[in-house]
Design an enzyme around this catalytic site. Sequence first.
Site, PDB file in Angstrom:
ATOM      1  N   THR A  63      40.941  37.452  42.788  1.00  0.00           N
ATOM      2  CA  THR A  63      40.306  36.208  42.380  1.00  0.00           C
ATOM      3  C   THR A  63      38.859  36.190  42.866  1.00  0.00           C
ATOM      4  O   THR A  63      38.360  37.192  43.407  1.00  0.00           O
ATOM      5  CB  THR A  63      41.110  34.991  42.888  1.00  0.00           C
ATOM      6  OG1 THR A  63      40.581  33.798  42.298  1.00  0.00           O
ATOM      7  CG2 THR A  63      41.083  34.877  44.405  1.00  0.00           C
ATOM      8  N   LYS A  67      36.278  39.704  41.082  1.00  0.00           N
ATOM      9  CA  LYS A  67      36.865  40.188  39.831  1.00  0.00           C
ATOM     10  C   LYS A  67      36.036  41.290  39.173  1.00  0.00           C
ATOM     11  O   LYS A  67      36.579  42.100  38.407  1.00  0.00           O
ATOM     12  CB  LYS A  67      37.060  39.029  38.854  1.00  0.00           C
ATOM     13  CG  LYS A  67      38.144  38.045  39.286  1.00  0.00           C
ATOM     14  CD  LYS A  67      38.405  37.003  38.227  1.00  0.00           C
ATOM     15  CE  LYS A  67      39.483  36.024  38.671  1.00  0.00           C
ATOM     16  NZ  LYS A  67      39.829  35.058  37.606  1.00  0.00           N
ATOM     17  N   GLU A  79      42.574  48.160  28.287  1.00  0.00           N
ATOM     18  CA  GLU A  79      41.663  47.801  27.198  1.00  0.00           C
ATOM     19  C   GLU A  79      41.061  46.411  27.382  1.00  0.00           C
ATOM     20  O   GLU A  79      39.857  46.200  27.170  1.00  0.00           O
ATOM     21  CB  GLU A  79      42.422  47.865  25.871  1.00  0.00           C
ATOM     22  CG  GLU A  79      41.608  47.457  24.661  1.00  0.00           C
ATOM     23  CD  GLU A  79      42.429  47.417  23.382  1.00  0.00           C
ATOM     24  OE1 GLU A  79      41.925  46.902  22.362  1.00  0.00           O
ATOM     25  OE2 GLU A  79      43.590  47.882  23.410  1.00  0.00           O
ATOM     26  N   GLY A 130      29.812  27.086  30.804  1.00  0.00           N
ATOM     27  CA  GLY A 130      29.796  28.077  31.870  1.00  0.00           C
ATOM     28  C   GLY A 130      29.850  29.480  31.297  1.00  0.00           C
ATOM     29  O   GLY A 130      30.287  29.682  30.162  1.00  0.00           O
ATOM     30  N   ALA A 134      35.466  33.786  34.362  1.00  0.00           N
ATOM     31  CA  ALA A 134      36.520  33.039  33.665  1.00  0.00           C
ATOM     32  C   ALA A 134      36.133  32.783  32.219  1.00  0.00           C
ATOM     33  O   ALA A 134      36.965  32.899  31.306  1.00  0.00           O
ATOM     34  CB  ALA A 134      36.795  31.719  34.380  1.00  0.00           C
ATOM     35  N   ASN A 154      25.325  27.053  28.996  1.00  0.00           N
ATOM     36  CA  ASN A 154      25.189  27.481  30.387  1.00  0.00           C
ATOM     37  C   ASN A 154      23.761  27.264  30.857  1.00  0.00           C
ATOM     38  O   ASN A 154      22.827  27.243  30.053  1.00  0.00           O
ATOM     39  CB  ASN A 154      25.560  28.971  30.507  1.00  0.00           C
ATOM     40  CG  ASN A 154      25.781  29.393  31.946  1.00  0.00           C
ATOM     41  OD1 ASN A 154      26.557  28.763  32.662  1.00  0.00           O
ATOM     42  ND2 ASN A 154      25.098  30.428  32.381  1.00  0.00           N
ATOM     43  N   TYR A 224      41.821  23.346  39.059  1.00  0.00           N
ATOM     44  CA  TYR A 224      43.130  22.692  39.242  1.00  0.00           C
ATOM     45  C   TYR A 224      43.305  22.084  40.632  1.00  0.00           C
ATOM     46  O   TYR A 224      44.377  21.587  40.958  1.00  0.00           O
ATOM     47  CB  TYR A 224      44.277  23.668  38.948  1.00  0.00           C
ATOM     48  CG  TYR A 224      44.265  24.939  39.767  1.00  0.00           C
ATOM     49  CD1 TYR A 224      44.837  24.980  41.028  1.00  0.00           C
ATOM     50  CD2 TYR A 224      43.681  26.086  39.274  1.00  0.00           C
ATOM     51  CE1 TYR A 224      44.820  26.138  41.785  1.00  0.00           C
ATOM     52  CE2 TYR A 224      43.665  27.258  40.010  1.00  0.00           C
ATOM     53  CZ  TYR A 224      44.235  27.274  41.263  1.00  0.00           C
ATOM     54  OH  TYR A 224      44.204  28.420  42.007  1.00  0.00           O
ATOM     55  N   GLY A 245      44.102  22.578  34.326  1.00  0.00           N
ATOM     56  CA  GLY A 245      43.809  23.964  34.662  1.00  0.00           C
ATOM     57  C   GLY A 245      44.952  24.753  35.259  1.00  0.00           C
ATOM     58  O   GLY A 245      44.918  25.987  35.271  1.00  0.00           O
TER      59      GLY A 245
END
Length: 281
Positions: A63, A67, A79, A130, A134, A154, A224, A245
């Site tokens: 996380t 990432k 892939e 954003g 993510a 963004n 979340y 979320g």
Amino acid sequence: MNYRLGLIGFPIQQSLSPWIHQQFLKQAGLEGDYCLFEIAPDRPFEKEISRVKNEQLDGFNVTVPYKKRIIDCLDDLDEDARAIGAVNTAVQRNGKWIGCNTDWIGYTTGLKHHYPSIFQNTTSSILLIGAGGAARGIFYGLMKEGFTRIDIANRTQSSAEAIAALARTNTHTSVITLQEAENRLAQYDLIVQTTNIGMKPNVTDTIISLEQLHEDSIVSDIVYQPLNTEFLHQASQKGASIHYGHTMLLYQARTAFELWTSKQVPVDDMDEQLKRKLEGS
């Protein structure tokens, strides 16, 4: 077999991933544990990853903020992870560590579970707010589902343009400013907030004004903690449908678990259980 699984990131002590994966292990009739490996930004990352690998893990999640950084520590990418440019799940296969990305399917599966009707019209107009890791995964997932109109708003235009470059020939994407997003909000059927703005402890923060929001829109926030962010609260006051979320967290975890164990597990009432846990936190 006793599965050894884990999570790397920072900070992660409040993560609900251990609870989720213990539920999956139980449902699958498997033994195992899921450990947290918190790596502070001032620690030597590659050395810490070597230490994690020496724990004889069968797989681990990744996380924020690692990432992208984890990619150089892996032997290969699948892939999806290669296309997205980010890894949230590492799987050991034949002695090699393979980087995967389950965030995209976690988001689309959660959205499909709660709002299946939007997938019946792939010309729906979508706005992503954003342009971080993510957002890359969610853009990729929505594109794979066939949606043809996905705009990105963004602060840093170059980051959004890098995601727009992933678009297929039949995917139309405009990169716009946050101010333009506010002004055009009524034209979007789905608005997805992909940043960490509004996350605890800054629970009163929102990234844009929702003054122009149309009541027929679906508004989604990947934050979340808290579950009902200020962004979602304002959206519900405008009459819009809201998407929490925690569903992305749950469904990306299920796909990761299947990659590690080859076991498919039913989510059943875990969506509601996880929601209650977050509401009580």
